[in-house]
Design a protein around this motif. Sequence first.
Motif, mmCIF file in Angstrom:
data_model
loop_
_atom_site.group_PDB
_atom_site.id
_atom_site.type_symbol
_atom_site.label_atom_id
_atom_site.label_comp_id
_atom_site.label_asym_id
_atom_site.label_seq_id
_atom_site.Cartn_x
_atom_site.Cartn_y
_atom_site.Cartn_z
ATOM 1 N N ARG A 163 99.031 82.219 -0.419
ATOM 2 C CA ARG A 163 99.161 82.652 -1.813
ATOM 3 C C ARG A 163 99.641 81.497 -2.691
ATOM 4 O O ARG A 163 99.178 81.346 -3.841
ATOM 5 N N GLN A 190 99.055 78.270 -2.223
ATOM 6 C CA GLN A 190 97.927 77.360 -2.418
ATOM 7 C C GLN A 190 96.921 77.924 -3.411
ATOM 8 O O GLN A 190 96.361 77.175 -4.221
ATOM 9 N N GLN A 191 96.715 79.231 -3.387
ATOM 10 C CA GLN A 191 95.791 79.838 -4.342
ATOM 11 C C GLN A 191 96.327 79.739 -5.769
ATOM 12 O O GLN A 191 95.591 79.407 -6.709
ATOM 13 N N LEU A 192 97.609 79.988 -5.930
ATOM 14 C CA LEU A 192 98.207 79.858 -7.256
ATOM 15 C C LEU A 192 98.128 78.419 -7.762
ATOM 16 O O LEU A 192 97.841 78.176 -8.942
ATOM 17 N N ALA A 201 95.882 76.189 -6.999
ATOM 18 C CA ALA A 201 94.492 75.907 -7.375
ATOM 19 C C ALA A 201 94.150 76.545 -8.717
ATOM 20 O O ALA A 201 93.462 75.938 -9.552
ATOM 21 N N ASP A 202 94.637 77.763 -8.928
ATOM 22 C CA ASP A 202 94.328 78.479 -10.167
ATOM 23 C C ASP A 202 95.027 77.878 -11.379
ATOM 24 O O ASP A 202 94.544 78.025 -12.514
ATOM 25 N N GLN A 203 96.163 77.198 -11.170
ATOM 26 C CA GLN A 203 96.977 76.757 -12.300
ATOM 27 C C GLN A 203 97.152 75.241 -12.346
ATOM 28 O O GLN A 203 98.116 74.735 -12.925
ATOM 29 N N GLU A 204 96.211 74.545 -11.788
ATOM 30 C CA GLU A 204 96.228 73.078 -11.835
ATOM 31 C C GLU A 204 96.291 72.565 -13.271
ATOM 32 O O GLU A 204 96.837 71.486 -13.540
ATOM 33 N N HIS A 205 95.768 73.340 -14.219
ATOM 34 C CA HIS A 205 95.768 72.916 -15.620
ATOM 35 C C HIS A 205 97.183 72.770 -16.191
ATOM 36 O O HIS A 205 97.364 72.141 -17.247
ATOM 37 N N ARG A 206 98.183 73.320 -15.502
ATOM 38 C CA ARG A 206 99.556 73.210 -15.989
ATOM 39 C C ARG A 206 100.204 71.871 -15.622
ATOM 40 O O ARG A 206 101.317 71.592 -16.056
ATOM 41 N N THR A 259 106.211 78.540 -17.406
ATOM 42 C CA THR A 259 105.215 78.855 -16.382
ATOM 43 C C THR A 259 105.365 80.287 -15.899
ATOM 44 O O THR A 259 104.368 81.031 -15.772
ATOM 45 N N ASN A 283 102.956 83.835 -16.518
ATOM 46 C CA ASN A 283 102.502 84.664 -15.407
ATOM 47 C C ASN A 283 103.195 86.029 -15.386
ATOM 48 O O ASN A 283 103.188 86.708 -14.369
#
Length: 202
Positions: A27, A29-31, A33-38, A144, A148
């Motif tokens: 979970r 790692q998924q977060l 990947a999803d929030q690399e823009h931060r 952050t 979320n």
Amino acid sequence: MTIGAFFDALVAALPDEDDLADRLSRRHQQLLADQEHRVIDEPSRHNLSLTLAVLAAYHELATRPDADQLIPLLTRAFIEPMEPFVRAATRAALDAATDPFATMTGISKDRERDAFGAGFDFSHPDDDQDRYTAEVTRCYYHDTLAANRAGQLTPIFCAFDANWINAIDPDRDGFTFERPTTIGTGGTTCPFRFRRTNRPRT
């Protein structure tokens, strides 16, 4: 190190949770990947990973029947494993210093530059030989988590500071420290206030 210790503490505290270590890692790692823009600079890369580790644990464990105890559990798991190391390192730095006030405020300035980066905003209403205040006016952790819909987790990060705050001995070190409020606990800022009470050691 902090994330590994945090996840390990949760696994140890919750033996009834099957495959919890793998679930937390997936979970997290998924977060990420999803929030690399931060990620806005190198400090924020580390701070994002730390923040999303807490968020991953919160999401993964939110359906437990004792979920009303989840935030206290996460707080303990985040703080306690690192406490001996942070406290000992802080105490060693203060004991080795001829001017503990200058040493501690120097550490604060170095961390502001190197560990927090552009994701945090600071002001310095006091900065002289006897008084220093680093006031956080924008907190990357809180921003952050709030984005979320988990701003209620921010106090976990505020509480982590007790690991170094509790190492300060005003009588021994010649300065006091206070942080009367934080953004995470409802304040508008987080004022870190250092006040000299005695002259440097000779």
